[in-house]
Design an enzyme around this catalytic site. Structure first.
Site, PDB file in Angstrom:
ATOM      1  N   ASP A   7     115.109  32.081  45.292  1.00  8.74           N
ATOM      2  CA  ASP A   7     115.539  30.694  45.502  1.00  8.74           C
ATOM      3  C   ASP A   7     117.038  30.552  45.246  1.00  8.74           C
ATOM      4  O   ASP A   7     117.486  29.676  44.506  1.00  8.74           O
ATOM      5  CB  ASP A   7     114.752  29.713  44.641  1.00  8.74           C
ATOM      6  CG  ASP A   7     114.774  28.286  45.217  1.00  8.74           C
ATOM      7  OD1 ASP A   7     115.548  28.052  46.181  1.00  8.74           O
ATOM      8  OD2 ASP A   7     114.050  27.428  44.712  1.00  8.74           O
ATOM      9  N   HIS A  56     116.296  26.334  48.350  1.00  5.68           N
ATOM     10  CA  HIS A  56     115.591  25.126  48.804  1.00  5.68           C
ATOM     11  C   HIS A  56     116.530  23.932  48.967  1.00  5.68           C
ATOM     12  O   HIS A  56     116.169  22.959  49.622  1.00  5.68           O
ATOM     13  CB  HIS A  56     114.423  24.788  47.869  1.00  5.68           C
ATOM     14  CG  HIS A  56     114.785  24.178  46.562  1.00  5.68           C
ATOM     15  ND1 HIS A  56     114.863  24.893  45.391  1.00  5.68           N
ATOM     16  CD2 HIS A  56     115.077  22.891  46.215  1.00  5.68           C
ATOM     17  CE1 HIS A  56     115.173  24.093  44.396  1.00  5.68           C
ATOM     18  NE2 HIS A  56     115.324  22.869  44.873  1.00  5.68           N
ATOM     19  N   SER A  84     119.195  20.754  41.189  1.00  2.79           N
ATOM     20  CA  SER A  84     118.949  22.054  41.809  1.00  2.79           C
ATOM     21  C   SER A  84     120.250  22.738  42.211  1.00  2.79           C
ATOM     22  O   SER A  84     121.087  22.153  42.892  1.00  2.79           O
ATOM     23  CB  SER A  84     118.096  21.901  43.070  1.00  2.79           C
ATOM     24  OG  SER A  84     116.747  21.944  42.783  1.00  2.79           O
TER      25      SER A  84
END
Length: 358
Positions: A200, A169, A273
């Site tokens: 992911d 993402h 992230s």
């Protein structure tokens, strides 16, 4: 022009940690039929929902070149899955579309169409999608970031020569990607990353030696072990340099018993992230991916959860890297722990800042 029905969505409980542009989530956005065939069906649901919901084109087909306007409900979030079914028997599916970044979503057959075949009940059933993702334009050597571009940021870490691991993402939907190494050099990414949306995870090629490869832990991780995060949260608001936090492995599975993730108590924020989750010997045990949305949970339960965050397990990352031709470095972690400061100093040269321009 088509009408603007109000859509209802479930309340999201997870927050991705890539730092997005700040736009109101409830503003209208448009879906454009950029094909030569009328569309008979349009579906738009919050990403991760198990079904496509109802057909929004209940007043007739969407002509080529026309658009359909939608207004999400409050709290629906920015990430949507879209599906356009054409009159000629093809469909276009776009997943994890960030409508807060781009209010006009163009549906085109280029690299995105899948043939459909009739099912026994007469409804179209799509054939399996190809495994390879559609390539996006790379960045020319010597190119520099555009300060005027809409951009989001995240973290990554070096796993092999010129190879950086991050979250899917973080780099999904980027027109240009840049990696900033620990020594301050900005490296353009010349080709589309290899991605695994289910886990992911994404593998970014950043020529120019972004740093030494970090080692992954070879022995199993136990519940209650101390861990360290290292990354770039809230870029532009906090320090421009990396931030270190500490905590423990709270559970050996993620939200809804997700066996591909750990639950951790180490604090993380947007921008973390894709960063490494490390044991106290400096070996990678996971990849930071998301945090529980405390405000949403408080609205539903009346209680505010504390430090409930998630990381993709290192074993999942190792499998992803091997499938993409990277031979990771493995290392056993002895029982003796090092200080968090020593772990940070060890991983600093290998942790990078990622900029995604759209």
């Amino acid at each position: 022009m088509a009408t603007m029905p109000r859509l209802l969505f479930l309340v999201p409980v997870l927050v991705g940690l890539a730092a997005p542009p700040a736009l109101a989530q409830s503003e209208p956005f448009r879906v454009v039929n950029r094909t030569t065939a009328p569309a008979l069906a349009l579906h738009a649901v919050r990403s991760g929902r198990g079904d496509w919901g109802g057909n929004l084109l209940n007043r007739g087909p969407l002509a080529p070149g026309a658009f359909f306007a939608l207004r999400p409900s409050e709290g629906a979030g920015c990430s949507f899955d879209l599906r356009l079914v054409l009159q000629d028997g093809q469909e276009i599916v776009r997943r994890n579309t960030d409508i807060c970044t781009d209010r006009t979503v163009v549906m085109t057959l280029s690299g995105a169409a899948r043939p459909v075949v009739p099912a026994p009940d007469g409804k179209p059933t799509p054939l399996p999608a190809p495994a390879a993702a559609t390539a996006r334009p790379g960045v020319a050597p010597g190119a520099r970031p555009n300060p005027q571009a809409r951009a989001s940021t995240g973290t990554g870490f070096v796993v092999g020569p010129d190879q950086v691991l991050t979250n899917h993402h973080v780099v999904e939907g980027c027109s240009r990607i840049f990696v900033r190494a620990a020594d301050g050099r900005t490296l353009p990414v010349p080709q589309a990353p290899a991605s695994d949306a289910r886990r992911d995870l994404a593998l970014v090629r950043a020529p120019g030696n972004p740093g030494p490869a970090l080692a992954f832990r070879a022995n199993p991780v136990r519940r209650g072990e101390s861990v360290v995060t290292y990354g770039f949260p809230l870029a532009g608001l906090l320090s421009s340099g990396p931030t270190l936090t500490t905590g423990e492995v709270s559970a050996l599975s993620g939200l809804a018993d997700n066996q591909t993730q750990f639950q951790i108590s180490a604090p993380v924020q947007q921008g973390n992230s894709g960063g490494p989750l490390l044991d106290r010997q400096g070996n990678v045990v996971g990849v930071i991916v998301s945090k529980l949305n405390a405000a949403r949970i408080a609205q539903r339960t009346g209680d505010i959860p504390q430090n409930v965050n998630f990381a993709v397990k290192g074993t999942e990352a190792l499998d992803f890297l091997r499938r993409n031709g990277v031979q990771p470095v493995l290392r056993e972690s002895p029982g003796e722990e090092r200080s968090a400061a020593e772990v940070g100093e060890q991983v600093h040269p290998s942790t990078v800042f990622i900029r995604c321009e759209r």
